[in-house]
Design an enzyme around this catalytic site. Structure first.
Site, PDB file in Angstrom:
ATOM      1  N   LYS A 280       0.864  -1.185   0.000  1.00  0.00           N
ATOM      2  CA  LYS A 280       0.000   0.000   0.000  1.00  0.00           C
ATOM      3  C   LYS A 280       0.901   1.235   0.000  1.00  0.00           C
ATOM      4  O   LYS A 280       1.956   1.240   0.654  1.00  0.00           O
ATOM      5  CB  LYS A 280      -0.872  -0.047   1.268  1.00  0.00           C
ATOM      6  CG  LYS A 280      -1.935   1.038   1.373  1.00  0.00           C
ATOM      7  CD  LYS A 280      -2.722   0.870   2.685  1.00  0.00           C
ATOM      8  CE  LYS A 280      -3.855   1.869   2.815  1.00  0.00           C
ATOM      9  NZ  LYS A 280      -4.615   1.671   4.087  1.00  0.00           N
TER      10      LYS A 280
ATOM     11  N   SER B 128      -9.652   1.659   3.183  1.00  0.00           N
ATOM     12  CA  SER B 128      -8.766   2.444   2.327  1.00  0.00           C
ATOM     13  C   SER B 128      -7.769   1.591   1.533  1.00  0.00           C
ATOM     14  O   SER B 128      -7.251   2.068   0.528  1.00  0.00           O
ATOM     15  CB  SER B 128      -7.998   3.453   3.180  1.00  0.00           C
ATOM     16  OG  SER B 128      -7.123   2.790   4.071  1.00  0.00           O
TER      17      SER B 128
ATOM     18  N   SER C  12      -9.819  -0.699   7.312  1.00  0.00           N
ATOM     19  CA  SER C  12      -9.215  -0.491   5.994  1.00  0.00           C
ATOM     20  C   SER C  12      -8.524  -1.703   5.379  1.00  0.00           C
ATOM     21  O   SER C  12      -8.163  -1.682   4.212  1.00  0.00           O
ATOM     22  CB  SER C  12      -8.221   0.673   6.052  1.00  0.00           C
ATOM     23  OG  SER C  12      -8.915   1.891   6.061  1.00  0.00           O
TER      24      SER C  12
END
Lengths: 481, 95, 487
Positions: free
Chosen positions: C78, C153, C177
């Protein structure tokens, strides 16, 4: 109307750790810009604070030294505001749970009385960087070397009533932190910085007047001047029908005045909250006791001991105990000399005089305590007189060698050979017949005064080297017989 | 709890965020909705409940006082928008 | 070589057997990404040379006899993990050009175990969002239906793993997330106990909640990756000193006698019936394996989302103050003075949702409101955590839905922040309590994955991985992969 000033001080002390309070970057003063600021100090993304245990230990030392309460749980908070020298947009500080609370510092007033000044709290926080305004053609340069240096902010109660008291408090505080070795206390380098909260009120009124805060006062002398100036300004303002505005003022040492700092569009709202990157700092009794055991003798204890152990009076003992370096110097000199009273006189006399003339502190005195002690020994064993000793001291200051070397080289050794002194005495008696006549005609009381003349003549003839006691003795023998 | 534009300006300034006048209405509206939602918290009486700052209640570990970070100025300044003589540059700061 | 179906375990085995080299493997995945990612936008930064250099180094080490546990295994990160020398943006314009001079602790640990970085994945800006729509680089899309969101997210990581563009990825989870996008994309995602994984070098959103975790196709892969992520970090004060077990050790344990709790509040009104059915079916599978279920109550559940939307924005408002245009990141053109530099750089550099949260957080901490908001939220946080601790006196773990519904359409919730926030109502309580939790696929609802969430007591990640792995030996939901459009 009679006015009374009410003063409280907030003193920021840089703690003498090797590394920063929340990072492993060095804390050395005066390096090239941004060479001592690591990613944590710069508030780079993802960087986290890790608390330096030495800073905690130093704060606890201070707390114990002022008889304060040590909080077993203290918490770091974020104080939020934007400023270019504050990299993260918040300062890590302590609000509701400071490490140290409610202690006191005693100061000696001019009238010889002791006054107790309350210390509200002392908390740990990180220092900010510096904004540089020169050499950036209209821009400002930001140097973050200082960012993250550990600070202990020491907040006094509004117990001070004059600029003089404020300075006495500050000097005592300075002595304590340097005794403890938690800071070098060097105000010129910003190791100790002072904000002064000042208000005035009619004498007798209990309610406090509106206060102003003077920031950026960086020497004992300026603290006194800034406070006195601010007191006058406030009194004048009120007497002219005006009102004191609660505000922050800056002391301008060049103009010797305080001026208002530009007030912001909105008042600051620091939005303190516990820093989630740090956990509560917990300590136990064992930790506190371990530190208590390592506490050095503090100024007051030292002064008391100087009085009882060396028979010094309170004023002298207080002066000598005023800084740890001076006290250590005195004690070392006294031990080597074998006479504390004489050592005290020398430290407060010649040594202080020379240091003053050369604007040095005792840590940089070119004559070591041991060397001074040896010099005093030579007075005590009659090798030289006290008067000659002053010349020797001057030569030692100039780096000409030890007391013995200088005495040898210059041939200053006292004449203690009775035969040699008798010869000089005989000569003086022979050359001063009228005075001898007068002496012999006088009573004992008068003789005591007249003998000085003969001693002077003998000393002069011996170029100061004759042992004065011996001279006295021989003179009396010859004149009285 | 309805905020007005003055409140919004004050908060925006504390957060150093410029809000264009044409957006103020929408931002206010969003904030009002969020705050109304958040106010559901008031349904429960929390008198006497100790606030919980960290899910795992633990104590701070202390770092040894040792210098571990060498000077890395060039690398650390490489991302800066403006520098000169090893300093970060900002518009003139007036004290 | 089609690498899309390869699990992390299979990649490790193939590499050690010499079936393929690390370079071959990396090239295959890079090619796959090049061919397929334009529809998904799951990667935001790819640097083929950066990746291949690491792969070649892994091959060289293997040849020279140095055997590292993850040698040559590519993992997608990420874009919130700082990678030294590789752009790291948190998908924000304000960090659009940020190249970290340091590596995050967790990616450093993976590197030391031999893993290589395949690229940086898309995410909601600063991890603030539940749909990946707040990314400065545009939304990532759900590989099961590209008109739908992958969740957020960590949407890019979930989409990439689901689509076979990476065998595994790292995500971070603040309020859900990792788990919510794992559920939306049909993969296994785990949020470890708060403090298990160092936060150092991870761009902060909410410090008391942020936690990194693995996103993989199987529970076994999650255990393998987690083995190289945990441990006390001297540079993160909140990282835990708790001993780190071998997370694969308990995978094979029988589930006989395990008791799972069904929190009644999670099976109430908000839950989609299709998801409820999928969970019911999963429950039956587990019962057959010897698990018993017991209803429990977590009475403060309904207060979790409101409390979270005070705590997280408050912490974020301070965490994001460092983006001021001075030392790194975006600076506005021609700042007239200091305030102009700050207010314009931040207004232009942050997206709408981030600004909204900064404002809410600033307000919640401001003078006169602290007690009503921040302090109150922290008190509720304790009530919520205590609910869980009490429940764990009766049950080994909790079994509940990850999300109230399957993946929604792009744009469906962007107009209403509060509606978007409600997306995380089943994941947020767990985050506030700092507990480990895992989401894994347990069925399809109208062709879209449904996720089940398992929650365990603090530091009991192994228990979750055991339950999930055993479930995955009996079912094949986790092996399903989306086709191209519309699966």
């Amino acid at each position: 109307m009679q006015w009374e000033a009410v003063i409280g001080l907030e003193v920021h002390v840089q703690l003498a750790t090797q590394s920063k309070i929340f990072s492993g970057a060095p804390t050395t003063f005066g390096a090239e810009p941004n060479t001592q600021a690591c990613a944590i100090d710069l508030g780079m993304p993802g960087m986290l604070p890790v608390f330096n245990g030495k800073a905690l230990e130093m704060a606890v030392r201070f707390g114990l030294a002022i008889g304060a309460h040590i909080n077993k749980v203290s918490v770091f908070d974020r104080k939020n505001y934007f400023y270019p020298d504050l990299p993260k947009g918040y300062q890590i500080s302590q609000l509701d749970h400071p490490i140290v609370e409610t202690g006191h510092i005693d100061i000696l007033l001019d009238n010889g009385e002791t006054k107790r000044i309350g210390v509200t709290r002392a908390h740990l926080e990180e220092d900010a960087g510096k904004s540089l305004h020169e050499d950036f053609h209209g821009m400002t340069g930001i140097d973050l070397n200082r960012a993250g240096t550990p600070l202990l902010e020491i907040v006094s109660e509004p117990d001070l009533r004059s600029a003089k008291e404020a300075v006495a408090y500050l000097r005592k505080l300075h002595a304590i932190i340097t005794y403890l070795g938690i800071s070098d206390g060097d105000m010129s380098q910003g190791s100790m910085r002072c904000d002064c909260n000042v208000s005035v009120r009619p004498k007798g009124q209990t309610e406090l007047g509106t206060r102003t805060e003077i920031k950026n006062v960086n020497s004992f002398r300026f603290v006194e001047k800034a406070i006195n100036h601010e007191i006058e300004r406030q009194i004048e303002l009120i007497e002219d029908g005006g009102k004191v505005v609660q505000e922050t003022r800056l002391y301008d040492s060049e103009r010797d005045e305080t001026r208002s700092m530009r007030s912001k569009e909105f008042a600051n709202d620091y939005r303190y909250f516990p820093d989630p990157d740090l956990l509560p700092v917990e300590i136990d009794d064992a930790y506190i006791e371990r530190i208590r055991e390592t506490l050095p003798e503090l100024p007051e204890a030292k002064q008391a001991r100087f009085q009882s152990q060396y028979g010094l009076n309170a004023t002298d003992a207080s002066i000598l105990a005023g800084s740890r370096e001076q006290a250590d110097y005195f004690e070392m000199a006294a031990e080597v000399a074998g006479d504390a009273r004489l050592a005290a006189n020398w430290v407060m006399g010649e040594v202080a005089k020379f240091l003053n003339q050369h604007d040095l502190d005792i840590g940089r005195c070119p004559v070591s305590a041991e060397a001074l002690g040896q010099l005093i020994q030579r007075i005590r064993d009659n090798t030289i007189s006290g008067k000659i000793a002053k010349d020797v001291f001057e030569a030692m200051w100039a780096g000409e060698g030890s007391a013995d070397e200088i005495i040898d080289k210059r041939g200053l050794k006292q004449v203690t050979d009775t035969g040699a002194i008798e010869a000089i005495v005989d000569e003086v008696i022979a050359n001063n017949a009228p005075q001898v006549e007068q002496y012999r005609a006088s009573d004992d009381a008068k003789r005591g005064k007249l003998i000085g003349f003969f001693v002077g003549q003998v000393m002069k003839a011996s170029k100061g080297k004759a042992n004065p006691q011996l001279v006295n003795q021989v003179l009396r023998q010859k004149l009285d017989s | 709890m309805a905020l007005d534009k003055n409140d919004l300006n004050k908060i925006a300034y504390l957060a150093r965020l410029e809000i264009a006048p044409e957006n103020a209405e929408r931002v206010l509206n969003d904030m009002d909705r969020i705050l109304d939602f958040v106010d559901h918290m008031q349904q429960v009486d929390t008198e006497g409940v100790e606030p919980l700052a960290h899910p795992i209640e633990s104590r701070q570990i202390l770092r040894e006082d040792r210098v571990t970070e060498p000077n890395q100025r060039e690398a650390l300044l490489a991302n800066a928008p403006a520098t000169e003589n090893g300093c970060f540059l900002v518009p003139k700061v007036i004290e | 070589m089609d690498v899309r179906k390869l699990t992390l375990k299979q990649a490790i085995d193939g590499l050690s057997a010499g079936t393929f080299s690390a370079e071959e493997l990396a090239r295959s995945w890079l090619t796959t990404i090049r061919e397929s990612d334009s529809a998904l936008n799951s990667f935001v930064t790819l640097d083929e040379e950066y990746t291949l250099a690491q792969a070649r180094e892994a091959d060289r080490k293997r040849t020279s006899g140095e055997v590292l546990p993850l040698a040559g295994v590519p993992v997608a990160y990420k874009d919130i993990f700082c990678t030294q020398g590789l752009k790291t943006t948190a998908c924000s314009k304000i960090l659009g050009n940020f190249v970290p001079p340091y590596e995050s602790t967790v990616t450093q640990k993976l590197k030391e175990a031999g893993a290589i970085c395949l690229g940086k994945t898309n995410m909601d800006e600063f991890a603030m969002g539940s749909s990946n729509e707040s990314s400065f680089f545009g939304p990532a899309r759900n590989p099961w239906d590209t008109d739908r969101v992958p969740g957020g997210s960590s949407g890019g990581s979930a989409a990439a793993v689901a689509a076979g563009l990476a065998p595994a990825a790292l995500g971070t989870d603040t309020g859900g997330s990792i788990r919510q996008p794992a559920a939306f994309c049909g993969i296994t995602g785990m949020k470890p106990t708060y403090g298990r994984v160092s936060r150092r070098g991870i761009i902060a959103f909410a410090s008391s909640l942020d936690q990194a975790g693995p996103m993989t196709r199987t529970a076994e892969d999650a255990a393998i990756l987690l083995n190289h992520m945990c441990g006390r970090d001297p540079w993160d004060s909140t990282s835990s000193s708790e001993a780190v077990p071998d997370f694969t050790a308990e995978l094979a344990n029988s589930l006989k006698g395990k008791v799972l709790g069904l929190p009644k509040e999670y099976f109430a009104g908000e839950l989609d019936s299709g998801i409820a059915d999928a969970l019911d079916a999963a429950r039956k599978v587990l019962e057959q394996m010897g698990v018993t279920f017991r209803e429990i109550s977590l009475p403060h559940t309904h207060l979790a989302v409101p409390a979270y939307y005070v705590i997280a924005p408050a912490e974020a408002s301070a965490n994001l103050a460092r983006y001021d245009g001075v030392r790194f990141g975006y600076r506005c053109e021609n700042p007239q003075n200091l305030d102009d530099l700050y207010t314009r750089s931040r207004a232009e550099g942050f997206g709408e949702e981030v600004k909204r949260r900064i404002l809410v957080g600033t307000y919640a901490l401001s003078a006169g409101y602290y007690d009503a908001y921040y302090r109150k939220a922290q008190q509720i946080r304790r009530l919520i955590r205590d609910d869980f601790l009490k429940a764990f006196e009766e049950v080994d773990a909790i079994f509940c839905p990850t999300t109230p519904d399957v993946a929604f359409r792009l744009g469906e919730k962007t107009d209403d922040p509060v509606k978007m926030y409600q997306e995380d109502l089943f994941t947020i309580p767990v985050s506030l309590a700092g507990l480990p939790a895992l989401s894994m696929p347990c069925g399809l609802v109208n062709g879209l994955p449904a996720g089940v969430q398992l929650v365990a007591p603090h530091f009991e990640e192994s228990r979750l991985l055991n339950i999930a792995h055993q479930f995955q030996t009996e079912t094949d939901w986790h092996t399903l992969q989306p086709g191209q459009k519309g699966a």
